[in-house]
Design a protein around this motif. Structure first.
Motif, PDB file in Angstrom:
ATOM      1  N   PRO A 454      71.197  -3.186  85.080  1.00 23.89           N
ATOM      2  CA  PRO A 454      72.153  -3.476  86.353  1.00 23.89           C
ATOM      3  C   PRO A 454      72.500  -2.572  86.344  1.00 23.89           C
ATOM      4  CG  PRO A 454      71.257  -5.997  84.989  1.00 23.89           C
ATOM      5  CD  PRO A 454      70.962  -5.289  84.619  1.00 23.89           C
ATOM      6  N   SER A 455      73.921  -2.101  85.260  1.00 19.76           N
ATOM      7  CA  SER A 455      74.859  -1.189  85.039  1.00 19.76           C
ATOM      8  C   SER A 455      74.934   0.343  85.369  1.00 19.76           C
ATOM      9  CB  SER A 455      75.337  -2.154  84.217  1.00 19.76           C
ATOM     10  OG  SER A 455      74.605  -1.188  82.788  1.00 19.76           O
ATOM     11  N   ASP A 456      73.541   0.231  86.105  1.00 20.47           N
ATOM     12  CA  ASP A 456      72.620   1.694  86.141  1.00 20.47           C
ATOM     13  C   ASP A 456      73.096   1.944  86.707  1.00 20.47           C
ATOM     14  OD1 ASP A 456      69.918   1.226  86.509  1.00 20.47           O
ATOM     15  OD2 ASP A 456      69.262   1.614  85.255  1.00 20.47           O
ATOM     16  N   PRO A 457      72.069   3.995  87.211  1.00 16.23           N
ATOM     17  CA  PRO A 457      72.528   4.126  88.889  1.00 16.23           C
ATOM     18  C   PRO A 457      71.382   3.256  89.788  1.00 16.23           C
ATOM     19  CG  PRO A 457      72.755   5.816  87.882  1.00 16.23           C
ATOM     20  CD  PRO A 457      73.008   4.392  86.710  1.00 16.23           C
ATOM     21  N   ILE A 458      70.614   2.872  89.343  1.00 13.12           N
ATOM     22  CA  ILE A 458      69.715   2.435  90.314  1.00 13.12           C
ATOM     23  C   ILE A 458      69.534   1.270  90.278  1.00 13.12           C
ATOM     24  CG2 ILE A 458      67.238   0.826  90.432  1.00 13.12           C
ATOM     25  CD1 ILE A 458      66.622   3.391  88.761  1.00 13.12           C
ATOM     26  N   GLY A 459      70.341   0.299  89.408  1.00 15.03           N
ATOM     27  CA  GLY A 459      71.474  -1.096  89.778  1.00 15.03           C
ATOM     28  C   GLY A 459      72.268  -1.360  90.619  1.00 15.03           C
ATOM     29  N   ALA A 460      73.908  -0.087  90.670  1.00 18.03           N
ATOM     30  CA  ALA A 460      75.069  -0.058  91.741  1.00 18.03           C
ATOM     31  C   ALA A 460      73.765  -0.005  92.616  1.00 18.03           C
ATOM     32  CB  ALA A 460      75.438   1.189  91.147  1.00 18.03           C
ATOM     33  N   ASN A 461      72.746   0.949  92.919  1.00 16.33           N
ATOM     34  CA  ASN A 461      72.184   1.291  94.631  1.00 16.33           C
ATOM     35  C   ASN A 461      71.325   0.221  95.222  1.00 16.33           C
ATOM     36  OD1 ASN A 461      71.432   3.381  96.738  1.00 16.33           O
ATOM     37  ND2 ASN A 461      69.526   3.380  95.659  1.00 16.33           N
ATOM     38  N   LEU A 462      71.074  -0.623  94.081  1.00 16.02           N
ATOM     39  CA  LEU A 462      70.710  -2.102  94.931  1.00 16.02           C
ATOM     40  C   LEU A 462      71.346  -2.601  95.391  1.00 16.02           C
ATOM     41  CD1 LEU A 462      68.171  -3.947  95.377  1.00 16.02           C
ATOM     42  CD2 LEU A 462      68.407  -4.388  92.357  1.00 16.02           C
ATOM     43  N   ARG A 463      72.748  -3.033  94.666  1.00 12.52           N
ATOM     44  CA  ARG A 463      73.622  -3.883  95.192  1.00 12.52           C
ATOM     45  C   ARG A 463      74.508  -3.041  96.670  1.00 12.52           C
ATOM     46  NH1 ARG A 463      74.911  -4.359  89.445  1.00 12.52           N
ATOM     47  NH2 ARG A 463      75.763  -2.560  90.003  1.00 12.52           N
ATOM     48  N   ALA A 464      74.695  -1.887  96.402  1.00 13.60           N
ATOM     49  CA  ALA A 464      74.881  -1.742  97.613  1.00 13.60           C
ATOM     50  C   ALA A 464      74.000  -1.662  98.716  1.00 13.60           C
ATOM     51  CB  ALA A 464      75.527   0.259  97.499  1.00 13.60           C
ATOM     52  N   LYS A 465      72.599  -0.702  98.560  1.00 14.99           N
ATOM     53  CA  LYS A 465      72.192  -1.285  99.818  1.00 14.99           C
ATOM     54  C   LYS A 465      72.037  -2.948  99.994  1.00 14.99           C
ATOM     55  CE  LYS A 465      68.181   0.819 101.858  1.00 14.99           C
ATOM     56  NZ  LYS A 465      68.383   1.141 102.973  1.00 14.99           N
ATOM     57  N   MET A 466      71.774  -3.958  99.617  1.00 12.38           N
ATOM     58  CA  MET A 466      72.072  -5.042 100.043  1.00 12.38           C
ATOM     59  C   MET A 466      73.068  -5.678 100.410  1.00 12.38           C
ATOM     60  SD  MET A 466      68.512  -4.885  99.152  1.00 12.38           S
ATOM     61  CE  MET A 466      68.247  -6.939  99.831  1.00 12.38           C
ATOM     62  N   ALA A 467      74.085  -5.005 100.488  1.00  9.07           N
ATOM     63  CA  ALA A 467      75.453  -5.648 100.473  1.00  9.07           C
ATOM     64  C   ALA A 467      75.626  -5.242 101.990  1.00  9.07           C
ATOM     65  CB  ALA A 467      77.389  -4.811  99.919  1.00  9.07           C
ATOM     66  N   SER A 468      74.656  -4.268 102.242  1.00  7.12           N
ATOM     67  CA  SER A 468      74.281  -3.047 104.103  1.00  7.12           C
ATOM     68  C   SER A 468      73.463  -4.364 105.129  1.00  7.12           C
ATOM     69  CB  SER A 468      74.431  -2.279 104.167  1.00  7.12           C
ATOM     70  OG  SER A 468      73.533  -1.892 103.664  1.00  7.12           O
ATOM     71  N   ALA A 469      73.088  -5.430 103.772  1.00  4.91           N
ATOM     72  CA  ALA A 469      71.510  -5.463 104.917  1.00  4.91           C
ATOM     73  C   ALA A 469      72.840  -7.215 105.864  1.00  4.91           C
ATOM     74  CB  ALA A 469      70.587  -6.442 103.947  1.00  4.91           C
ATOM     75  N   LYS A 470      72.260  -7.133 106.789  1.00  2.00           N
ATOM     76  CA  LYS A 470      73.130  -8.317 107.559  1.00  2.00           C
ATOM     77  C   LYS A 470      71.982  -9.601 107.334  1.00  2.00           C
ATOM     78  CE  LYS A 470      74.221  -5.005 111.420  1.00  2.00           C
ATOM     79  NZ  LYS A 470      73.734  -5.036 113.039  1.00  2.00           N
ATOM     80  N   TRP A 471      72.109 -10.316 106.033  1.00  2.00           N
ATOM     81  CA  TRP A 471      71.545 -11.318 105.764  1.00  2.00           C
ATOM     82  C   TRP A 471      71.072 -12.549 106.971  1.00  2.00           C
ATOM     83  CZ3 TRP A 471      69.834 -12.141 100.441  1.00  2.00           C
ATOM     84  CH2 TRP A 471      70.128 -10.837  99.511  1.00  2.00           C
ATOM     85  N   ALA A 472      70.431 -12.889 106.400  1.00  2.00           N
ATOM     86  CA  ALA A 472      69.780 -14.206 107.751  1.00  2.00           C
ATOM     87  C   ALA A 472      70.134 -15.597 107.410  1.00  2.00           C
ATOM     88  CB  ALA A 472      68.847 -14.811 108.026  1.00  2.00           C
ATOM     89  N   ASN A 473      69.966 -15.415 105.321  1.00  2.00           N
ATOM     90  CA  ASN A 473      71.065 -16.660 105.302  1.00  2.00           C
ATOM     91  C   ASN A 473      72.570 -15.565 104.463  1.00  2.00           C
ATOM     92  OD1 ASN A 473      71.526 -18.728 104.052  1.00  2.00           O
ATOM     93  ND2 ASN A 473      70.323 -19.582 102.792  1.00  2.00           N
ATOM     94  N   ALA A 474      72.766 -16.326 104.995  1.00  2.00           N
ATOM     95  CA  ALA A 474      75.031 -15.572 103.974  1.00  2.00           C
ATOM     96  C   ALA A 474      75.371 -16.058 103.050  1.00  2.00           C
ATOM     97  CB  ALA A 474      75.837 -15.596 105.187  1.00  2.00           C
ATOM     98  N   CYS A 475      74.684 -17.587 102.628  1.00  2.00           N
ATOM     99  CA  CYS A 475      74.507 -18.000 101.748  1.00  2.00           C
ATOM    100  C   CYS A 475      73.770 -17.611 100.386  1.00  2.00           C
ATOM    101  CB  CYS A 475      74.446 -19.868 101.571  1.00  2.00           C
ATOM    102  SG  CYS A 475      76.158 -20.116 102.665  1.00  2.00           S
ATOM    103  N   CYS A 476      72.629 -16.953 100.680  1.00  2.00           N
ATOM    104  CA  CYS A 476      71.995 -16.407  99.651  1.00  2.00           C
ATOM    105  C   CYS A 476      72.337 -15.466  98.621  1.00  2.00           C
ATOM    106  CB  CYS A 476      70.461 -15.438 100.042  1.00  2.00           C
ATOM    107  SG  CYS A 476      69.665 -15.071  98.768  1.00  2.00           S
ATOM    108  N   GLU A 477      72.052 -16.646  96.811  1.00  2.00           N
ATOM    109  CA  GLU A 477      72.497 -15.373  96.205  1.00  2.00           C
ATOM    110  C   GLU A 477      71.922 -14.276  95.385  1.00  2.00           C
ATOM    111  OE1 GLU A 477      72.927 -16.697  91.106  1.00  2.00           O
ATOM    112  OE2 GLU A 477      72.304 -18.300  92.950  1.00  2.00           O
TER     113      GLU A 477
END
Length: 519
Positions: A454-477
């Motif tokens: 999770p700490s390598d570039p693939i994990g970081a890119n994943l978190r950034a991509k999902m942070a930019s999403a407009k989540w249908a349920n903002a409480c999703c973990e």
């Protein structure tokens, strides 16, 4: 299972070709573990005798002594007869566990040998078959569990007939009867004597030509059989129907690589779980040279499931809970393919391969009430056929949005798990599509492929991509894990999926050091 694994490792010693060896490995992987094993990790913790010299074990009630002997490998169980006259009576009245791998010479187990002369292999094979014949002949029965996995039956037909006669007469309860064929085109016929083993509760058979059921008496039956496994059998659809009709209490059915027409229909009022693994070669006109699928469903309401060109249909009693599919074909939702009772669905798919990605929305529409979705992302670099010429356009977020509404995604899915995440754009776009359309999604779990954390570039890119999403349920973990497996590849556990008591057989958190701990 170490001795059974040794039988696999030494497959080439018995003249087995590479293709057959792979089929045998698949079959052995899906066999339940025997109730007796040669490993005894606690033996060194027990003192050789009590300080006062009194043999208290031999004073235990006979029922406890029989239980002890029934858990021993057959060689060790036989050795108890030299302890005393009482132990000799115990051995003769104990339902034995016979695993033919336990009868292999101890010097040959774990030696790492992979090749030996043809004469040596044949001599060792004779020793093994003679040892099995001796046990089945000398013990009065009953036999609690019998594993016969190490004999090429086509060349030992006399022993085969004798073994089945003894097993039928001595009320075998669990039988694992795998023909150790050398090639896939073997002509070994399964003797109809098998149908005289009427006390069976578990039966696993593999690499046989199934007997002509039309010639069998209508009165034959397996009245107590609850678990049935069929590996690479040559049989007709009517043979399977006949067998199921003769198993009134059958609960679990496993079909691995059946060699019959691709139309498979399963009808039973008692079945609770069907697991089927297929590898079928289709005509070139279909532009697909290999079609692989794994289906597991538990259930109860009547339903039909269509998977591409082959049709797999199941009619089972109510409450389907789980389905596992893999396919490179396309299925459209219709009254004949919708299975509303399935609540857990697992798919193995190449998200970056258009023909498979285009199939995914169609599959999901067949299961409108799915609440838990597992996706294993296949490596797009490995292709089974030529260029993907079906359809045009890129596999991006727009592709998924244009797929149209999917009821289970919008209204029911609460948990999504994507395994073997490689960090490709197609995977990221799919995850973003789920995040922006799953209105009741509570948890999204991403398991990275081998070699990433999770700490390598693939994990970081994943978190950034999902942070930019407009989540249908903002409480999703959102949770990101490192895989527990040491190599890239499938993390499905077929034995775990075949366990009705397991609420979630796809949960890799139950794996330790890459090995499943759920069975």
């Amino acid at each position: 299972m170490d001795d059974i694994a040794e039988l696999v490792a030494r497959g080439m010693d018995f003249g087995m070709d590479i293709t057959m060896l792979s089929f045998i490995k698949s079959a052995f992987t899906n066999l339940p573990y025997p109730p007796a094993a040669t490993a005894a990790p606690l033996s060194g913790a027990v003192p050789p005798r009590a300080p006062d010299g009194v043999d208290r074990i031999s004073r235990l009630p006979g029922s406890i002594l029989r239980d002890i002997v029934s858990r021993l490998p057959v060689k060790d169980a036989g050795r108890t007869t030299v302890l005393s006259k009482r132990w000799r009576r115990v051995w003769h009245t104990t339902p034995l566990v016979l695993v033919d791998a336990h009868l292999l010479p101890r010097g040959s187990i774990g030696t790492g040998r992979r090749r030996q002369s043809h004469f040596g292999a044949e001599a060792e094979q004779r020793v093994l078959t003679d040892a099995v014949s001796t046990v089945l002949t000398t013990h009065p029965g009953p036999f609690r569990c019998v594993y016969l996995l190490g004999t090429p039956m086509e060349t030992h037909r006399d022993e085969l007939a004798l073994w089945l006669q003894h097993l039928a007469a001595k009320a075998v309860q669990e039988l694992f009867f795998i023909n150790r064929a050398r090639t896939t085109d073997n002509k070994a016929h399964l003797p109809a004597t098998l149908f005289r083993c009427t006390f069976l509760t578990k039966l696993y058979i593999g690499f046989w030509l199934f007997p002509e059921t039309a010639t069998l008496p209508r009165t034959v039956a397996f009245p107590y059989l609850r678990e049935l496994g069929l590996f690479c059998l040559v049989m007709k659809e009517e043979d399977l129907t006949f067998v199921l009709d003769k198993c009134p209490v059958l609960e679990k059915l496993l079909i691995d690589g059946g060699r019959w027409p691709v139309c498979l229909r399963v009808r039973s009022h008692s079945l609770r779980l069907v697991e089927a693994h297929f590898s079928l070669r289709l005509p070139e006109s279909h532009q697909k040279s290999l079609w692989n699928t794994l289906h597991t469903w538990r259930g109860s309401c009547c339903g039909k499931l269509g998977v591409g060109m082959p049709l797999v249909s199941a009619t089972c009693p109510p409450r389907s809970r789980l389905a596992m599919l893999r396919s490179c074909a396309e299925t459209k939702a219709s009254p004949n393919t919708i299975v509303p009772s399935v609540q857990m669905l697992a798919l193995q798919v190449k998200l970056g391969t258009r023909i498979e990605a285009r199939m995914l929305p169609s599959f999901l529409r067949c299961f409108p009430n799915v609440e838990t979705l597992y996706i294993q992302s296949e490596n797009d670099d490995y292709k089974f056929w030529g260029p993907q010429l079906t359809g045009t356009g890129k596999l991006n977020l727009k592709f998924w949005k244009e797929a149209g509404p999917i009821e289970c995604v919008q209204r029911h899915i609460k948990k999504v798990v994507l395994r073997e995440f490689h960090g490709t754009r197609s995977e990221l776009d799919f995850l973003k599509f789920i995040a922006e359309h799953a209105q009741v999604l509570e948890k999204m779990v991403i398991v990275l492929t081998h070699g990433h954390s999770p700490s390598d570039p693939i994990g970081a890119n994943l978190r950034a991509k999902m942070a930019s999403a407009k989540w249908a349920n903002a409480c999703c973990e959102l949770t990101i894990f490192q895989t527990p497996f040491h190599v890239e590849g499938t993390a499905w556990c077929y034995l775990s999926a075949f366990d009705l008591s397991n609420p979630d057989p796809f949960d890799v958190s139950k794996c330790l050091d890459g090995k499943c701990q759920s069975h």
